[in-house]
Design a protein around this motif. Structure first.
Motif, PDB file in Angstrom:
ATOM      1  N   ASN A 171       0.814  -1.228   0.000  1.00  0.00           N
ATOM      2  CA  ASN A 171       0.000   0.000   0.000  1.00  0.00           C
ATOM      3  C   ASN A 171       0.842   1.270   0.000  1.00  0.00           C
ATOM      4  O   ASN A 171       0.305   2.379   0.102  1.00  0.00           O
ATOM      5  CB  ASN A 171      -0.999   0.003   1.165  1.00  0.00           C
ATOM      6  CG  ASN A 171      -0.344   0.042   2.542  1.00  0.00           C
ATOM      7  OD1 ASN A 171       0.766   0.545   2.714  1.00  0.00           O
ATOM      8  ND2 ASN A 171      -1.038  -0.481   3.551  1.00  0.00           N
ATOM      9  N   ALA A 172       2.158   1.118  -0.114  1.00  0.00           N
ATOM     10  CA  ALA A 172       3.040   2.295  -0.089  1.00  0.00           C
ATOM     11  C   ALA A 172       2.957   3.107  -1.378  1.00  0.00           C
ATOM     12  O   ALA A 172       3.183   4.331  -1.357  1.00  0.00           O
ATOM     13  CB  ALA A 172       4.481   1.863   0.149  1.00  0.00           C
ATOM     14  N   GLY A 173       2.654   2.470  -2.502  1.00  0.00           N
ATOM     15  CA  GLY A 173       2.706   3.147  -3.798  1.00  0.00           C
ATOM     16  C   GLY A 173       1.939   4.456  -3.867  1.00  0.00           C
ATOM     17  O   GLY A 173       2.494   5.479  -4.290  1.00  0.00           O
ATOM     18  N   PRO A 174       0.662   4.495  -3.472  1.00  0.00           N
ATOM     19  CA  PRO A 174      -0.075   5.756  -3.539  1.00  0.00           C
ATOM     20  C   PRO A 174       0.524   6.866  -2.684  1.00  0.00           C
ATOM     21  O   PRO A 174       0.424   8.054  -3.038  1.00  0.00           O
ATOM     22  CB  PRO A 174      -1.475   5.355  -3.035  1.00  0.00           C
ATOM     23  CG  PRO A 174      -1.590   3.908  -3.366  1.00  0.00           C
ATOM     24  CD  PRO A 174      -0.207   3.355  -3.141  1.00  0.00           C
ATOM     25  N   LEU A 175       1.147   6.504  -1.568  1.00  0.00           N
ATOM     26  CA  LEU A 175       1.772   7.518  -0.718  1.00  0.00           C
ATOM     27  C   LEU A 175       3.041   8.057  -1.365  1.00  0.00           C
ATOM     28  O   LEU A 175       3.333   9.257  -1.282  1.00  0.00           O
ATOM     29  CB  LEU A 175       2.076   6.936   0.659  1.00  0.00           C
ATOM     30  CG  LEU A 175       0.856   6.468   1.443  1.00  0.00           C
ATOM     31  CD1 LEU A 175       1.269   5.749   2.717  1.00  0.00           C
ATOM     32  CD2 LEU A 175      -0.057   7.644   1.772  1.00  0.00           C
ATOM     33  N   LEU A 176       3.800   7.186  -2.011  1.00  0.00           N
ATOM     34  CA  LEU A 176       4.977   7.646  -2.739  1.00  0.00           C
ATOM     35  C   LEU A 176       4.561   8.529  -3.911  1.00  0.00           C
ATOM     36  O   LEU A 176       5.183   9.567  -4.175  1.00  0.00           O
ATOM     37  CB  LEU A 176       5.793   6.446  -3.223  1.00  0.00           C
ATOM     38  CG  LEU A 176       6.362   5.558  -2.110  1.00  0.00           C
ATOM     39  CD1 LEU A 176       7.057   4.345  -2.709  1.00  0.00           C
ATOM     40  CD2 LEU A 176       7.320   6.334  -1.217  1.00  0.00           C
ATOM     41  N   ASP A 177       3.493   8.143  -4.599  1.00  0.00           N
ATOM     42  CA  ASP A 177       2.992   8.959  -5.703  1.00  0.00           C
ATOM     43  C   ASP A 177       2.507  10.321  -5.211  1.00  0.00           C
ATOM     44  O   ASP A 177       2.605  11.321  -5.919  1.00  0.00           O
ATOM     45  CB  ASP A 177       1.848   8.241  -6.416  1.00  0.00           C
ATOM     46  CG  ASP A 177       2.309   6.993  -7.156  1.00  0.00           C
ATOM     47  OD1 ASP A 177       3.520   6.856  -7.411  1.00  0.00           O
ATOM     48  OD2 ASP A 177       1.444   6.149  -7.467  1.00  0.00           O
ATOM     49  N   ALA A 178       1.984  10.352  -3.981  1.00  0.00           N
ATOM     50  CA  ALA A 178       1.475  11.610  -3.418  1.00  0.00           C
ATOM     51  C   ALA A 178       2.586  12.525  -2.930  1.00  0.00           C
ATOM     52  O   ALA A 178       2.332  13.696  -2.642  1.00  0.00           O
ATOM     53  CB  ALA A 178       0.514  11.308  -2.268  1.00  0.00           C
ATOM     54  N   GLY A 179       3.823  11.997  -2.814  1.00  0.00           N
ATOM     55  CA  GLY A 179       4.940  12.857  -2.445  1.00  0.00           C
ATOM     56  C   GLY A 179       5.761  12.431  -1.257  1.00  0.00           C
ATOM     57  O   GLY A 179       6.690  13.152  -0.866  1.00  0.00           O
ATOM     58  N   ALA A 180       5.461  11.273  -0.659  1.00  0.00           N
ATOM     59  CA  ALA A 180       6.275  10.828   0.472  1.00  0.00           C
ATOM     60  C   ALA A 180       7.708  10.553   0.023  1.00  0.00           C
ATOM     61  O   ALA A 180       7.935   9.884  -0.981  1.00  0.00           O
ATOM     62  CB  ALA A 180       5.681   9.569   1.096  1.00  0.00           C
ATOM     63  N   ALA A 226       9.519  -1.125  -3.433  1.00  0.00           N
ATOM     64  CA  ALA A 226       8.402  -0.207  -3.669  1.00  0.00           C
ATOM     65  C   ALA A 226       8.908   1.156  -4.109  1.00  0.00           C
ATOM     66  O   ALA A 226       8.318   1.804  -4.993  1.00  0.00           O
ATOM     67  CB  ALA A 226       7.547  -0.085  -2.405  1.00  0.00           C
ATOM     68  N   PHE A 227      10.009   1.612  -3.513  1.00  0.00           N
ATOM     69  CA  PHE A 227      10.613   2.876  -3.951  1.00  0.00           C
ATOM     70  C   PHE A 227      11.158   2.746  -5.362  1.00  0.00           C
ATOM     71  O   PHE A 227      11.031   3.673  -6.172  1.00  0.00           O
ATOM     72  CB  PHE A 227      11.720   3.292  -2.983  1.00  0.00           C
ATOM     73  CG  PHE A 227      11.219   3.930  -1.726  1.00  0.00           C
ATOM     74  CD1 PHE A 227      11.020   5.302  -1.659  1.00  0.00           C
ATOM     75  CD2 PHE A 227      10.932   3.166  -0.601  1.00  0.00           C
ATOM     76  CE1 PHE A 227      10.554   5.897  -0.498  1.00  0.00           C
ATOM     77  CE2 PHE A 227      10.458   3.752   0.557  1.00  0.00           C
ATOM     78  CZ  PHE A 227      10.266   5.125   0.611  1.00  0.00           C
ATOM     79  N   ASP A 228      11.772   1.626  -5.677  1.00  0.00           N
ATOM     80  CA  ASP A 228      12.300   1.425  -7.032  1.00  0.00           C
ATOM     81  C   ASP A 228      11.169   1.478  -8.052  1.00  0.00           C
ATOM     82  O   ASP A 228      11.319   2.077  -9.122  1.00  0.00           O
ATOM     83  CB  ASP A 228      13.028   0.083  -7.119  1.00  0.00           C
ATOM     84  CG  ASP A 228      14.292   0.045  -6.283  1.00  0.00           C
ATOM     85  OD1 ASP A 228      14.823   1.134  -5.962  1.00  0.00           O
ATOM     86  OD2 ASP A 228      14.762  -1.073  -5.962  1.00  0.00           O
ATOM     87  N   ARG A 229      10.024   0.871  -7.741  1.00  0.00           N
ATOM     88  CA  ARG A 229       8.891   0.900  -8.662  1.00  0.00           C
ATOM     89  C   ARG A 229       8.367   2.318  -8.831  1.00  0.00           C
ATOM     90  O   ARG A 229       8.020   2.736  -9.948  1.00  0.00           O
ATOM     91  CB  ARG A 229       7.767   0.000  -8.134  1.00  0.00           C
ATOM     92  CG  ARG A 229       8.067  -1.491  -8.233  1.00  0.00           C
ATOM     93  CD  ARG A 229       6.809  -2.316  -8.013  1.00  0.00           C
ATOM     94  NE  ARG A 229       6.240  -2.145  -6.701  1.00  0.00           N
ATOM     95  CZ  ARG A 229       6.573  -2.848  -5.631  1.00  0.00           C
ATOM     96  NH1 ARG A 229       7.511  -3.795  -5.723  1.00  0.00           N
ATOM     97  NH2 ARG A 229       5.981  -2.646  -4.455  1.00  0.00           N
ATOM     98  N   ALA A 230       8.301   3.056  -7.736  1.00  0.00           N
ATOM     99  CA  ALA A 230       7.794   4.432  -7.808  1.00  0.00           C
ATOM    100  C   ALA A 230       8.708   5.299  -8.661  1.00  0.00           C
ATOM    101  O   ALA A 230       8.240   6.127  -9.466  1.00  0.00           O
ATOM    102  CB  ALA A 230       7.653   5.016  -6.404  1.00  0.00           C
ATOM    103  N   ARG A 231      10.031   5.124  -8.518  1.00  0.00           N
ATOM    104  CA  ARG A 231      10.965   5.916  -9.332  1.00  0.00           C
ATOM    105  C   ARG A 231      10.851   5.534 -10.805  1.00  0.00           C
ATOM    106  O   ARG A 231      10.914   6.392 -11.673  1.00  0.00           O
ATOM    107  CB  ARG A 231      12.386   5.698  -8.826  1.00  0.00           C
ATOM    108  CG  ARG A 231      12.724   6.478  -7.567  1.00  0.00           C
ATOM    109  CD  ARG A 231      14.226   6.474  -7.306  1.00  0.00           C
ATOM    110  NE  ARG A 231      14.699   5.147  -6.913  1.00  0.00           N
ATOM    111  CZ  ARG A 231      14.840   4.755  -5.659  1.00  0.00           C
ATOM    112  NH1 ARG A 231      14.517   5.573  -4.679  1.00  0.00           N
ATOM    113  NH2 ARG A 231      15.289   3.552  -5.375  1.00  0.00           N
ATOM    114  N   ALA A 232      10.681   4.243 -11.074  1.00  0.00           N
ATOM    115  CA  ALA A 232      10.604   3.788 -12.453  1.00  0.00           C
ATOM    116  C   ALA A 232       9.361   4.306 -13.167  1.00  0.00           C
ATOM    117  O   ALA A 232       9.383   4.521 -14.382  1.00  0.00           O
ATOM    118  CB  ALA A 232      10.619   2.264 -12.497  1.00  0.00           C
ATOM    119  N   SER A 233       8.279   4.527 -12.394  1.00  0.00           N
ATOM    120  CA  SER A 233       7.044   4.972 -13.015  1.00  0.00           C
ATOM    121  C   SER A 233       6.898   6.483 -13.057  1.00  0.00           C
ATOM    122  O   SER A 233       5.945   7.013 -13.637  1.00  0.00           O
ATOM    123  CB  SER A 233       5.840   4.382 -12.263  1.00  0.00           C
ATOM    124  OG  SER A 233       5.813   4.853 -10.923  1.00  0.00           O
ATOM    125  N   SER A 234       7.836   7.201 -12.418  1.00  0.00           N
ATOM    126  CA  SER A 234       7.716   8.665 -12.360  1.00  0.00           C
ATOM    127  C   SER A 234       8.295   9.323 -13.599  1.00  0.00           C
ATOM    128  O   SER A 234       9.024   8.725 -14.357  1.00  0.00           O
ATOM    129  CB  SER A 234       8.428   9.192 -11.116  1.00  0.00           C
ATOM    130  OG  SER A 234       9.798   8.916 -11.154  1.00  0.00           O
TER     131      SER A 234
END
Length: 214
Positions: free
Chosen positions: A172-181, A206-214
């Motif tokens: 469930n971390a993905g939406p929080l990383l997308d929101a700016g955490a 989860a951080f690696d996935r968030a960076r890859a999708s940004s």
């Protein structure tokens, strides 16, 4: 005003479990440190002497892994052992005094719960990062105020790293990383997991996935 942060942190922010067995605590924490960015020493079961012993030992381990150590709610202890900083909750001390005692390079964090106005005041008083949450039900703090992910976006204007906390899992971390955490703070998600190392690794993924999708 807050000290400048040389490099914006991004990653897993480990918070120690309550454990009065120092050797066991060190073993539990050190196995997860390779996957962490920051470590916070928090132990509500320990007395002052044990807190000093454990914090000093954790500082050595953290520095061996290039991880910065913050002390929960105890500015004096952070100063005595030369920790990298302190985290203060509501009613746990004055942020401006903490900044003055620990110096301009220290990390000084503030719990802001679900309150963007508190976050603004914290930064004005000397905090260089702010924490929001709980975003999900938390076993560590079952009665914690619930925060909405929109707070992370609102806090972008403060110009400091944003920490998300409270019941956060790798799933469930993905939406929080997308929101700016910038950091995800975790106690039970790692230390109560059947395999803490695998759990810590999953948070980093989860951080690696968030960076890859940004």
């Amino acid at each position: 005003m807050p000290a400048s942060v040389p490099q914006r942190p991004c990653g897993l922010y480990l918070i120690t479990p309550d454990d009065i067995d120092t050797a066991r605590l060190l073993s539990r924490v050190e196995s997860a440190l390779p996957y962490a960015c920051w470590l916070q020493y928090r132990n509500k079961l320990a007395d002052a002497s044990l807190r000093h012993e454990q914090a000093a030992a954790l500082l050595v381990r953290a520095r061996g892994h290039g991880v910065r150590l913050l002390i929960n709610d105890d500015v004096a202890l952070a100063a005595r052992i030369g920790a990298d900083g302190v985290h203060l909750g509501e009613g746990d001390g004055d942020l401006a005094q903490a900044r003055a005692l620990l110096g301009p390079e220290a990390l000084v964090g503030a719990s802001c719960y679900d309150d963007i106005a508190r976050a603004r005041r914290a930064v004005e008083a000397g905090a260089d990062h702010v924490a929001f949450g709980a975003f999900h039900p938390s076993a560590t703090k079952p009665g914690a105020r619930r925060a909405h992910p929109d707070l992370l976006g609102q806090a972008a204007a403060l110009g400091v790293p944003r920490v998300a906390i409270g019941g956060i899992t790798p799933d469930n971390a993905g939406p929080l990383l997308d929101a700016g955490a910038d950091l995800i703070a975790v106690v039970g998600g790692v230390f109560d997991a059947p395999d803490p190392v695998a759990a810590a690794r999953a948070y980093r993924a989860a951080f690696d996935r968030a960076r890859a999708s940004s």
